[in-house]
Scaffold this active site. Sequence first.
Site, PDB file in Angstrom:
ATOM      1  N   ASP A  54     136.618  84.864  14.287  1.00  0.00           N
ATOM      2  CA  ASP A  54     137.152  85.847  13.340  1.00  0.00           C
ATOM      3  C   ASP A  54     136.918  85.461  11.876  1.00  0.00           C
ATOM      4  O   ASP A  54     136.662  86.321  11.028  1.00  0.00           O
ATOM      5  CB  ASP A  54     138.651  86.057  13.610  1.00  0.00           C
ATOM      6  CG  ASP A  54     139.427  84.743  13.607  1.00  0.00           C
ATOM      7  OD1 ASP A  54     138.976  83.778  14.269  1.00  0.00           O
ATOM      8  OD2 ASP A  54     140.462  84.657  12.933  1.00  0.00           O
TER       9      ASP A  54
ATOM     10  N   LYS B   7     123.788  65.670  15.643  1.00  0.00           N
ATOM     11  CA  LYS B   7     123.640  66.976  16.313  1.00  0.00           C
ATOM     12  C   LYS B   7     124.308  68.069  15.479  1.00  0.00           C
ATOM     13  O   LYS B   7     123.720  69.122  15.247  1.00  0.00           O
ATOM     14  CB  LYS B   7     124.308  66.931  17.699  1.00  0.00           C
ATOM     15  CG  LYS B   7     124.480  68.298  18.320  1.00  0.00           C
ATOM     16  CD  LYS B   7     125.222  68.243  19.628  1.00  0.00           C
ATOM     17  CE  LYS B   7     126.720  68.374  19.519  1.00  0.00           C
ATOM     18  NZ  LYS B   7     127.235  69.731  19.285  1.00  0.00           N
ATOM     19  N   ASN B   8     125.536  67.806  15.025  1.00  0.00           N
ATOM     20  CA  ASN B   8     126.274  68.851  14.322  1.00  0.00           C
ATOM     21  C   ASN B   8     125.713  69.139  12.937  1.00  0.00           C
ATOM     22  O   ASN B   8     126.099  70.118  12.303  1.00  0.00           O
ATOM     23  CB  ASN B   8     127.759  68.489  14.219  1.00  0.00           C
ATOM     24  CG  ASN B   8     128.472  68.670  15.557  1.00  0.00           C
ATOM     25  OD1 ASN B   8     127.874  69.153  16.519  1.00  0.00           O
ATOM     26  ND2 ASN B   8     129.732  68.270  15.611  1.00  0.00           N
TER      27      ASN B   8
ATOM     28  N   ARG C  42     138.274  79.315  20.901  1.00  0.00           N
ATOM     29  CA  ARG C  42     137.300  79.226  19.819  1.00  0.00           C
ATOM     30  C   ARG C  42     136.795  80.581  19.307  1.00  0.00           C
ATOM     31  O   ARG C  42     135.632  80.934  19.488  1.00  0.00           O
ATOM     32  CB  ARG C  42     136.112  78.358  20.244  1.00  0.00           C
ATOM     33  CG  ARG C  42     136.528  76.990  20.704  1.00  0.00           C
ATOM     34  CD  ARG C  42     135.386  76.113  21.089  1.00  0.00           C
ATOM     35  NE  ARG C  42     134.803  75.440  19.934  1.00  0.00           N
ATOM     36  CZ  ARG C  42     133.885  74.483  20.030  1.00  0.00           C
ATOM     37  NH1 ARG C  42     133.434  74.119  21.189  1.00  0.00           N
ATOM     38  NH2 ARG C  42     133.407  73.914  18.953  1.00  0.00           N
TER      39      ARG C  42
ATOM     40  N   CYS D 220     131.075  74.544  24.724  1.00  0.00           N
ATOM     41  CA  CYS D 220     132.063  73.704  25.386  1.00  0.00           C
ATOM     42  C   CYS D 220     133.326  74.509  25.693  1.00  0.00           C
ATOM     43  O   CYS D 220     133.756  75.331  24.889  1.00  0.00           O
ATOM     44  CB  CYS D 220     132.476  72.562  24.457  1.00  0.00           C
ATOM     45  SG  CYS D 220     131.473  71.104  24.587  1.00  0.00           S
TER      46      CYS D 220
ATOM     47  N   ARG E  98     123.933  67.056  25.857  1.00  0.00           N
ATOM     48  CA  ARG E  98     123.998  67.958  24.693  1.00  0.00           C
ATOM     49  C   ARG E  98     124.124  67.151  23.404  1.00  0.00           C
ATOM     50  O   ARG E  98     123.690  67.618  22.355  1.00  0.00           O
ATOM     51  CB  ARG E  98     125.209  68.887  24.810  1.00  0.00           C
ATOM     52  CG  ARG E  98     125.084  69.921  25.924  1.00  0.00           C
ATOM     53  CD  ARG E  98     126.236  70.906  25.844  1.00  0.00           C
ATOM     54  NE  ARG E  98     126.408  71.305  24.468  1.00  0.00           N
ATOM     55  CZ  ARG E  98     127.582  71.464  23.872  1.00  0.00           C
ATOM     56  NH1 ARG E  98     128.696  71.278  24.530  1.00  0.00           N
ATOM     57  NH2 ARG E  98     127.644  71.828  22.604  1.00  0.00           N
TER      58      ARG E  98
ATOM     59  N   ASP F 129     136.406  65.422  17.522  1.00  0.00           N
ATOM     60  CA  ASP F 129     135.289  64.978  18.366  1.00  0.00           C
ATOM     61  C   ASP F 129     135.374  63.493  18.726  1.00  0.00           C
ATOM     62  O   ASP F 129     134.549  62.997  19.501  1.00  0.00           O
ATOM     63  CB  ASP F 129     133.946  65.265  17.669  1.00  0.00           C
ATOM     64  CG  ASP F 129     133.585  66.739  17.742  1.00  0.00           C
ATOM     65  OD1 ASP F 129     134.286  67.491  18.434  1.00  0.00           O
ATOM     66  OD2 ASP F 129     132.598  67.135  17.094  1.00  0.00           O
TER      67      ASP F 129
HETATM   68  C1  UD1 Z   1     132.359  72.204  14.855  1.00  0.00           C
HETATM   69  C2  UD1 Z   1     131.601  71.148  15.629  1.00  0.00           C
HETATM   70  C3  UD1 Z   1     132.440  70.586  16.760  1.00  0.00           C
HETATM   71  C4  UD1 Z   1     133.776  70.086  16.197  1.00  0.00           C
HETATM   72  C5  UD1 Z   1     134.462  71.168  15.359  1.00  0.00           C
HETATM   73  C6  UD1 Z   1     135.714  70.680  14.658  1.00  0.00           C
HETATM   74  C7  UD1 Z   1     129.284  71.826  15.422  1.00  0.00           C
HETATM   75  C8  UD1 Z   1     128.072  72.351  16.085  1.00  0.00           C
HETATM   76  N1  UD1 Z   1     130.404  71.743  16.177  1.00  0.00           N
HETATM   77  O1  UD1 Z   1     132.651  73.256  15.779  1.00  0.00           O
HETATM   78  O2  UD1 Z   1     131.736  69.527  17.372  1.00  0.00           O
HETATM   79  O3  UD1 Z   1     134.628  69.757  17.275  1.00  0.00           O
HETATM   80  O4  UD1 Z   1     133.557  71.636  14.331  1.00  0.00           O
HETATM   81  O5  UD1 Z   1     135.453  69.556  13.892  1.00  0.00           O
HETATM   82  O6  UD1 Z   1     129.258  71.451  14.269  1.00  0.00           O
HETATM   83  N2  UD1 Z   1     138.525  78.932  14.525  1.00  0.00           N
HETATM   84  C9  UD1 Z   1     139.111  80.166  14.421  1.00  0.00           C
HETATM   85  N3  UD1 Z   1     138.367  81.198  13.936  1.00  0.00           N
HETATM   86  C10 UD1 Z   1     137.071  81.025  13.545  1.00  0.00           C
HETATM   87  C11 UD1 Z   1     136.494  79.764  13.658  1.00  0.00           C
HETATM   88  C12 UD1 Z   1     137.245  78.720  14.153  1.00  0.00           C
HETATM   89  O7  UD1 Z   1     140.273  80.352  14.753  1.00  0.00           O
HETATM   90  O8  UD1 Z   1     136.454  82.007  13.109  1.00  0.00           O
HETATM   91  C13 UD1 Z   1     139.325  77.820  15.088  1.00  0.00           C
HETATM   92  C14 UD1 Z   1     138.733  77.315  16.395  1.00  0.00           C
HETATM   93  O9  UD1 Z   1     139.183  78.073  17.486  1.00  0.00           O
HETATM   94  C15 UD1 Z   1     139.232  75.894  16.440  1.00  0.00           C
HETATM   95  C16 UD1 Z   1     139.246  75.501  14.958  1.00  0.00           C
HETATM   96  O10 UD1 Z   1     139.234  76.705  14.218  1.00  0.00           O
HETATM   97  O11 UD1 Z   1     140.541  75.853  16.926  1.00  0.00           O
HETATM   98  C17 UD1 Z   1     138.074  74.638  14.553  1.00  0.00           C
HETATM   99  O12 UD1 Z   1     136.862  75.322  14.762  1.00  0.00           O
HETATM  100  P1  UD1 Z   1     135.567  75.075  13.875  1.00  0.00           P
HETATM  101  O13 UD1 Z   1     135.885  74.142  12.768  1.00  0.00           O
HETATM  102  O14 UD1 Z   1     134.999  76.406  13.547  1.00  0.00           O
HETATM  103  O15 UD1 Z   1     134.628  74.344  14.897  1.00  0.00           O
HETATM  104  P2  UD1 Z   1     133.137  74.666  15.250  1.00  0.00           P
HETATM  105  O16 UD1 Z   1     132.383  75.024  14.027  1.00  0.00           O
HETATM  106  O17 UD1 Z   1     133.109  75.576  16.415  1.00  0.00           O
END
Ligand code: UD1
Length: 426
Positions: A128, A23-24, A125, A120, A400, A308
């Site tokens: 920025d 999925k990811n 999340r 979720c 999902r 995950d």
């Molecule tokens: C992706 C995965 C999700 C997995 C996560 C971490 C998909 C669709 N989802 O989510 O299943 O749990 O990676 O392995 O691939 N953060 C910030 N600022 C940002 C972006 C992220 O502070 O701009 C923080 C988030 O709040 C979180 C951490 O970074 O605490 C990890 O987020 P991120 O790696 O971006 O996860 P996703 O891409 O949302």
Amino acid sequence: MDKIIVKGGQTKLQGEVEIEGAKNAVLPLLAATLLASKGEVVLTNVPILSDVFMMNNLVDHLGTSISFDQEAKKIIAKANSEIKTTAPYEYVSKMRASIVVMGPILARNGQARVSMPGGCSIGSRPIDLHLRGFEQMGATITQNAGYIEAKADKLKGAHIYLDFPSVGATQNLILAATLAEGVTTLENAAREPEIVDLANLLNKMGANVKGAGTDTIIIKGVEKMHGAKHSVVQDRIEAGTFMVAAAMTQGDVLIKDAIAEHNRPLISKLSEMGVNFTQEETGLRVVGPEKLKATSVKTLPHPGFPTDMQSQMAAAQAIAAGESVMVETVFENRFKHLEEMRRMGLEVDITRNTALIQGNSNLQGAAVKSTDLRASAALILLGLVAKGQTTVRRLSHLDRGYYKFHEKLKALGADIVRVKDEDGEE
Ligand code: UD1
């Protein structure tokens, strides 16, 4: 909505299980199809999941025509010479991953307007890092009435350091950089196998992306992109979930075609708990011990232990001998499943991002609710070993990310059914 009823306590899972495409991986791959201005992107090994349907609808709305042959697990994405600039609320609000359409829209149109994403409920999340990266590539970002707007006459390559190796930010910035002018370097980039899968598709579509899978990714902008064929990488989280299921039930399960390399931290921790792994020609055999040993786990960005897999691993720790520790460093507020597990008799002490889990071989089935996607699987796994009946509700989370989860478990010998929930709860 449906509910799942598991009768636990006796099951020793046995047999073989097939794993779907990730999925990811497929969600950003679908976003990538927006970058092609001609031809068809053909994706195979596509998992049939509600998140995939949502992304299909969004990409199709934006202008790349999507047709999904579910029987063949194949998507044909037909490129369009023009795509829309706005990703509306009704398509984006339910799924956080939809933010990855922002990079492709911005790269193709010089502007993008995307509704603030949902998804979720595991922490706040923010996005920025995505936005700061776009700014460094020359975009101006504004926020207006629930929409984020980015504008740049022409995106320009930049040297971008990510404060944290965010998966989504890394994907969004790679996607934007493919059609930018000049070279973009992403430092402290995410290294997940799904990033590598994205880079592989992009390169087949005519992009120039190097270094995916390492913490430095270099993207040379190209003028145009075109169609390609690509098979989606295997879902390491689904594979990992079945590894834990075998581990918890004294099972003997062959995970077909499992890519052990993608699940090293999990395999290492489960081995420490007494689980036996054997690489066979057709897959990875997982044999659970009579009694799991306690262990300490800390989630980290890849190649660390994946967040995950945290809730499924916590389910294994819940029945291990002695006290286990779980530290969640990637997301805040990702322990809600432990509250539900308490209903089954789990003793757990939670202080901020650390949970002390007391192993208990006498857990009792109970009525529980999924609190997020992976938690839903974890509660079902615990239901397999708890005595009596466990009823798991709020299966929209499960759908999902897991295709026919209960059927796959049933085929391995679990006493599990999925039925309409007459109480009418979601
Ligand atoms: C992706 C995965 C999700 C997995 C996560 C971490 C998909 C669709 N989802 O989510 O299943 O749990 O990676 O392995 O691939 N953060 C910030 N600022 C940002 C972006 C992220 O502070 O701009 C923080 C988030 O709040 C979180 C951490 O970074 O605490 C990890 O987020 P991120 O790696 O971006 O996860 P996703 O891409 O949302």
